[in-house]
Design an enzyme around this catalytic site. Structure first.
Site, mmCIF file in Angstrom:
data_model
loop_
_atom_site.group_PDB
_atom_site.id
_atom_site.type_symbol
_atom_site.label_atom_id
_atom_site.label_comp_id
_atom_site.label_asym_id
_atom_site.label_seq_id
_atom_site.Cartn_x
_atom_site.Cartn_y
_atom_site.Cartn_z
ATOM 1 N N CYS A 1 0.817 -1.203 0.000
ATOM 2 C CA CYS A 1 0.000 0.000 0.000
ATOM 3 C C CYS A 1 0.859 1.265 0.000
ATOM 4 O O CYS A 1 0.385 2.340 -0.375
ATOM 5 C CB CYS A 1 -0.951 0.018 1.189
ATOM 6 S SG CYS A 1 -0.118 -0.100 2.782
ATOM 7 N N ASN A 2 2.115 1.141 0.399
ATOM 8 C CA ASN A 2 2.977 2.320 0.490
ATOM 9 C C ASN A 2 4.083 2.382 -0.548
ATOM 10 O O ASN A 2 4.781 3.396 -0.642
ATOM 11 C CB ASN A 2 3.618 2.392 1.881
ATOM 12 C CG ASN A 2 2.630 2.833 2.932
ATOM 13 O OD1 ASN A 2 1.720 3.600 2.653
ATOM 14 N ND2 ASN A 2 2.787 2.321 4.142
ATOM 15 N N GLY B 1 -6.224 -10.316 5.664
ATOM 16 C CA GLY B 1 -4.775 -10.367 5.532
ATOM 17 C C GLY B 1 -4.049 -9.973 6.808
ATOM 18 O O GLY B 1 -4.657 -9.790 7.871
ATOM 19 N N THR C 1 -2.509 -7.165 7.645
ATOM 20 C CA THR C 1 -2.820 -5.838 8.180
ATOM 21 C C THR C 1 -4.079 -5.881 9.039
ATOM 22 O O THR C 1 -4.131 -5.300 10.131
ATOM 23 C CB THR C 1 -2.995 -4.831 7.028
ATOM 24 O OG1 THR C 1 -1.784 -4.743 6.287
ATOM 25 C CG2 THR C 1 -3.331 -3.444 7.570
ATOM 26 N N ILE C 2 -5.101 -6.565 8.538
ATOM 27 C CA ILE C 2 -6.349 -6.688 9.294
ATOM 28 C C ILE C 2 -6.115 -7.486 10.574
ATOM 29 O O ILE C 2 -6.637 -7.146 11.650
ATOM 30 C CB ILE C 2 -7.431 -7.363 8.424
ATOM 31 C CG1 ILE C 2 -7.900 -6.395 7.333
ATOM 32 C CG2 ILE C 2 -8.606 -7.828 9.272
ATOM 33 C CD1 ILE C 2 -8.580 -5.141 7.862
ATOM 34 N N GLU D 1 8.480 -0.687 11.135
ATOM 35 C CA GLU D 1 7.330 -1.611 11.155
ATOM 36 C C GLU D 1 7.739 -2.962 10.568
ATOM 37 O O GLU D 1 8.492 -3.027 9.604
ATOM 38 C CB GLU D 1 6.140 -0.997 10.405
ATOM 39 C CG GLU D 1 6.398 -0.657 8.937
ATOM 40 C CD GLU D 1 5.943 -1.752 8.009
ATOM 41 O OE1 GLU D 1 5.422 -2.761 8.490
ATOM 42 O OE2 GLU D 1 6.125 -1.593 6.798
ATOM 43 N N GLY E 1 -11.595 -7.810 5.055
ATOM 44 C CA GLY E 1 -10.342 -8.400 4.592
ATOM 45 C C GLY E 1 -9.876 -9.399 5.629
ATOM 46 O O GLY E 1 -10.386 -9.438 6.748
ATOM 47 N N SER F 1 9.830 2.794 5.752
ATOM 48 C CA SER F 1 8.381 2.652 5.898
ATOM 49 C C SER F 1 7.751 3.920 6.458
ATOM 50 O O SER F 1 8.428 4.763 7.057
ATOM 51 C CB SER F 1 8.050 1.480 6.820
ATOM 52 O OG SER F 1 8.513 0.262 6.280
#
Length: 430
Positions: free
Chosen positions: A50-51, A198, A200-201, A121, A196, A116
């Site tokens: 996402c980044n 994944g 992150t979730i 992270e 979601g 990051s």
């Protein structure tokens, strides 16, 4: 230097641009093969999160000068624009190119979380490992990148062990939960919806659970995956078709899926707010491309944040992590030097192979000649003497020529190198 990186990240481009260059995991192998072929690369891997979107690649040996590297990067940019249907000028405004030492230091720093949005992270290391796995599966990973990735993984492990960069729970998901704490006075009565299933979730659910949230629901395209995650937190699992009912009952909604289009629109949330009688909803969209239409933020009683909105929360963690980051950079410098030495050793190995092959040819030729003479009943002593003389003449030919040329040009440095190479002690009075 054969390794380069063409990239776009959260420092150079907003989320609207980053979401347009993101690669879908299920099409990654196809994309890697197409890029390798159409851009003329020897090796290539793609990190897509996402980044960031970074293409790590190796050019052919003949393309080492700066003009050739820039031309190759332009070719990659053209392919990327065509692949995603974007304007090339748009990409130039937001992209960067690293080559040589800078590229090696960059990828190592990325894996350690130094580049990051949230310094240090831990998720990015798993994403770098995913990039390695995709390239391996697609057959676009070769000797140079394989060694670089393996050394990067070893480095990242050392940084996690020897520094404090990963001691506290710091991630985009954690930043989202930290922000939620500013909106809700207590978490016990809060109902959370995670869209979601994944990593992150999972991190967001873990953080919220630690804050006291017990009423959780997980929605995912594949209900089986949602159920697996839900079981960890005593939550319930649902399919995405249940979103209209789920969003109306949620106080916190955190979404991070791989959907190419938004799955929550303004109309859906307008209905949800009415059903909730305007009780506020805290929404965090951690997906790229976005899961939630930006227009949702215009609605009253809805607080919508994207990954870019996490910046203020993230800045609070920087001071704590800077000292550890400096220690990590020292470790990176050591590993970068180690990789560069390995690269140099490859040229030495190649030179040694060529040197040995050349003299093996001489040996084989002269041995064959001598054996033929022995078969013709020539004197063994004579044959052996001639063999020794011929070998000495051929072995002496190149060094003698170098010594003569250095002497004629009065190149004392070259003479000293030759003397050292052959363990000679020239008489300084001669």
């Amino acid at each position: 230097m054969p390794v380069s990186i063409f990239g776009i990240n959260h420092k150079t481009a907003p989320v609207e641009v980053r979401e347009k260059v993101a690669f879908s995991p299920d099409k990654m192998s196809e994309s890697l093969c197409a890029l390798k072929s159409e851009a003329g690369l020897d090796e290539v891997a793609i990190i897509s999160t996402c980044n960031r979107m970074e293409i790590i690649y190796r050019c052919p040996h003949s393309q080492k000068d700066s003009q050739a590297l820039e031309a190759k990067a332009a070719r990659i940019s053209d392919w990327l624009a065509q692949h995603h249907g974007l304007s090339i000028d748009n990409l130039k405004d937001f992209s960067y190119l690293h080559s040589g030492d800078r590229a090696i230091e960059h990828i190592m720093g990325v894996a350690c979380g130094l580049d990051s949005m949230v310094l240090g992270e831990p998720q990015i290391l798993g994403q770098v490992k995913d990039a390695y796995g995709y390239a391996n599966h697609a057959g676009t990973m070769g000797l140079y990148l394989n060694r670089l990735f393996q050394q990067t993984f070893s480095l990242a492990k050392q940084v996690r062990t020897d520094t404090q960069i990963g001691e506290s729970a710091v991630s985009v998901a954690y930043a989202a939960v930290t922000l939620a704490k500013r909106i809700f006075a207590e978490f016990a009565p809060i109902k959370a919806l995670f869209i979601g299933a994944g990593e992150t979730i999972e991190l967001a659910a873990r953080h919220l659970s630690r804050q006291g949230v017990t009423q959780m629901k997980v929605a995912n395209r594949t209900v089986e995956r949602a159920q697996k995650l839900a079981d960890e937190f005593g939550a319930t699992a649902h399919g995405l078709t249940s979103l209209p009912e789920l969003v109306a009952d949620a106080d916190i909604i955190i979404s991070s899926t791989a959907s190419p289009v938004p799955i929550i629109g303004k109309g859906l949330m307008e209905k949800a707010i009415k059903q909730r009688k305007h009780r506020p909803v805290f929404m965090v969209d951690l997906a790229v491309p976005r899961d939630i239409e930006p227009e949702v933020a215009d609605l009253r009683d809805i607080y919508l944040y994207t990954v870019d909105d996490m910046q203020d929360v993230i800045k609070e963690n920087l001071k704590v992590r800077e000292e550890a980051a400096n220690e990590a950079r020292d470790i990176i410098a050591v590993h970068c030097h180690k990789y560069l030495n390995w690269l140099k050793s490859l040229s030495t190995v190649s030179l040694m192979k060529e040197f040995r092959a050349q003299y093996d040819d001489i040996k084989a030729s002269e041995l064959s000649r001598s054996l033929a003479k022995l078969e013709n009943s020539d004197s063994p002593e004579k044959v052996m003497t001639e063999l020794a003389n011929r070998l000495m003449q051929k072995f002496m030919h190149s060094p003698s020529r170098l010594i003569r040329q250095a002497g004629e040009s009065h190149n004392q440095e070259a003479l000293e190198i030759i003397a050292d190479a052959f363990s000679l002690k020239p008489n300084s009075d001669d």
